[in-house]
Design a protein around this motif. Structure first.
Motif, PDB file in Angstrom:
ATOM      1  N   ILE A 195       8.156   4.643  -1.814  1.00  7.31           N
ATOM      2  CA  ILE A 195       8.133   3.211  -2.131  1.00  7.31           C
ATOM      3  C   ILE A 195       9.441   2.568  -1.698  1.00  7.31           C
ATOM      4  N   LYS A 196      10.544   3.208  -2.025  1.00 12.08           N
ATOM      5  CA  LYS A 196      11.851   2.663  -1.659  1.00 12.08           C
ATOM      6  C   LYS A 196      12.015   2.605  -0.140  1.00 12.08           C
ATOM      7  N   LEU A 197      11.484   3.608   0.541  1.00 12.30           N
ATOM      8  CA  LEU A 197      11.591   3.668   1.996  1.00 12.30           C
ATOM      9  C   LEU A 197      10.587   2.753   2.695  1.00 12.30           C
ATOM     10  N   GLY A 198       9.601   2.267   1.968  1.00 17.01           N
ATOM     11  CA  GLY A 198       8.593   1.399   2.565  1.00 17.01           C
ATOM     12  C   GLY A 198       7.640   2.133   3.487  1.00 17.01           C
ATOM     13  N   LEU A 199       7.337   3.390   3.185  1.00 16.19           N
ATOM     14  CA  LEU A 199       6.454   4.180   4.041  1.00 16.19           C
ATOM     15  C   LEU A 199       4.984   3.790   3.843  1.00 16.19           C
ATOM     16  N   ASP A 200       4.149   4.185   4.800  1.00 12.79           N
ATOM     17  CA  ASP A 200       2.722   3.847   4.716  1.00 12.79           C
ATOM     18  C   ASP A 200       2.066   4.411   3.462  1.00 12.79           C
ATOM     19  N   SER A 201       2.627   5.488   2.934  1.00 11.78           N
ATOM     20  CA  SER A 201       2.052   6.143   1.749  1.00 11.78           C
ATOM     21  C   SER A 201       2.409   5.441   0.444  1.00 11.78           C
ATOM     22  N   ARG A 202       3.216   4.390   0.500  1.00  9.86           N
ATOM     23  CA  ARG A 202       3.743   3.810  -0.746  1.00  9.86           C
ATOM     24  C   ARG A 202       2.660   3.250  -1.668  1.00  9.86           C
ATOM     25  N   ASP A 203       1.568   2.722  -1.101  1.00  7.65           N
ATOM     26  CA  ASP A 203       0.558   2.095  -1.959  1.00  7.65           C
ATOM     27  C   ASP A 203      -0.081   3.100  -2.914  1.00  7.65           C
ATOM     28  N   LYS A 204      -0.213   4.340  -2.464  1.00  6.71           N
ATOM     29  CA  LYS A 204      -0.762   5.379  -3.354  1.00  6.71           C
ATOM     30  C   LYS A 204       0.147   5.578  -4.565  1.00  6.71           C
TER      31      LYS A 204
END
Length: 344
Positions: free
Chosen positions: A72-81
């Motif tokens: 989430i902090k990194l803003g990765l594509d996986s953050r929404d999960k």
């Protein structure tokens, strides 16, 4: 204000039985510590923690904290999960009757110090931050491990995560924080959960990692971007106050109505970007605790407050910064100030 105390659960050498004996102690600040960052907190485990505390005629009034996953902090594509998991944990906390959540957005590492047992003139010892020494530390070496740090990472994982942050600017990190808040605050509003972000500690970049919850301007930006009562701050005197450039009274005024939790801690400035934690007394540290509490009272803050960190005194041995004796003295000192202010 509701005097509260941090408690680390069954493994904490400071017991609930002892905490309840501190005069006017009302609340316990705690968390579930065996769930990996990002995973959903089960309602049953939350209720179990709450009931355990209530047996001692105290109440679980703040969760500190629900960790934010690094994706989430990194803003990765996986953050929404991981954000969806965070939302569900907020729902579960509300179902259990918990409505204040402290969290932070510090990349990789929580609060950082260069020494855990630096001697003070009175013979006690406390946490110290020496900027020059921290600059010489290698966080990948394992030579520094502090309470609150997530030590579950393997060295290779830690190196990979730190490398990922090298391409993240402070503005990008702030944008990722705002994105997170835009997603979770609607749930917080539905469940009447107050989110209270803790400032970066210390409030400047360390180990080449960006930090964004550091001063009045950043606080104001974050609060304005997601303008909801449920998007608030934990006002930590020791974190903001570690930087002499921060005017604590101005930060309180800027966050008026959005301060949901207070950490009261005194620090003494000992050099440029260096400080040592002291007793809570205005005579020992660089922070005017009387003025801070007076300002908080003036803006109408009546929420949970806790003595934050403490010296190790009278030969006590335990978790650095989290012994019983000096934090109990701190709570009593703070209550003395508050009682005096209440009488006008």
């Amino acid at each position: 204000m509701e005097m509260s105390f941090r408690w680390y659960g069954h493994e904490d050498p400071v017991t609930l039985e002892h905490i309840r004996q501190i005069p006017d102690m009302k609340g316990i600040v705690s968390a579930i510590y065996d769930i990996p960052a990002g995973e959903v907190w089960p309602v049953e485990k939350i209720k179990e923690l709450k009931q355990m505390i209530e047996k001692y005629e105290l109440k679980l009034n703040v969760i500190e904290s629900v960790p934010v996953h690094e994706d989430i902090k990194l803003g990765l594509d996986s953050r929404d999960k991981w954000i969806d998991n965070y939302k569900q944990t907020l729902r579960n906390l509300a179902e259990a009757g918990i409505h204040t959540v402290c969290y932070n957005f510090m990349p990789v590492f929580d609060w950082t110090r260069s020494q855990l047992d630096a001697t003070l003139p009175d013979g006690s010892n406390s946490l110290l931050y020496d900027e020059a020494k921290v600059k010489d530390l290698d966080p990948l070496s394992g030579e520094l491990a502090l309470p609150g740090w997530d030590l579950s990472y393997q060295t290779d994982d830690l190196r990979r995560i730190i490398d990922q942050y090298q391409s993240i600017s402070e503005q990008q990190l702030m944008d990722n924080l705002v994105y997170f808040l835009e997603q979770v605050i609607p749930v917080a509003e539905e469940e009447d959960v107050l989110l209270a972000i803790h400032p970066d500690d210390p409030p400047w970049p360390i180990f080449g990692l960006p930090r964004v919850v550091t001063n009045k301007e950043n606080v104001q930006y974050m609060l304005d971007k997601v303008d909801s009562k449920h998007n608030g701050i934990t006002f930590c005197t020791g974190s903001y106050g570690a930087n002499p450039a921060n005017d604590l009274l101005e930060i309180i005024e800027a966050a008026k109505g959005r301060i949901h939790f207070v950490h009261a801690r005194n620090v003494k400035w000992i050099g440029e970007l260096s400080f040592q934690e002291t007793s809570h007394s205005v005579n020992d540290g660089s922070i005017d605790m009387v003025a801070v509490l007076k300002k908080l009272r003036e803006i109408g803050f009546a929420g949970p407050i806790r003595p934050d960190h403490g010296r190790m005194i009278w030969g006590e041995v335990g978790r650095p910064g989290y012994g019983l004796y000096d934090r109990a003295l701190g709570a009593t000192y703070l209550n003395g100030i508050l009682d005096t202010l209440a009488r006008g």
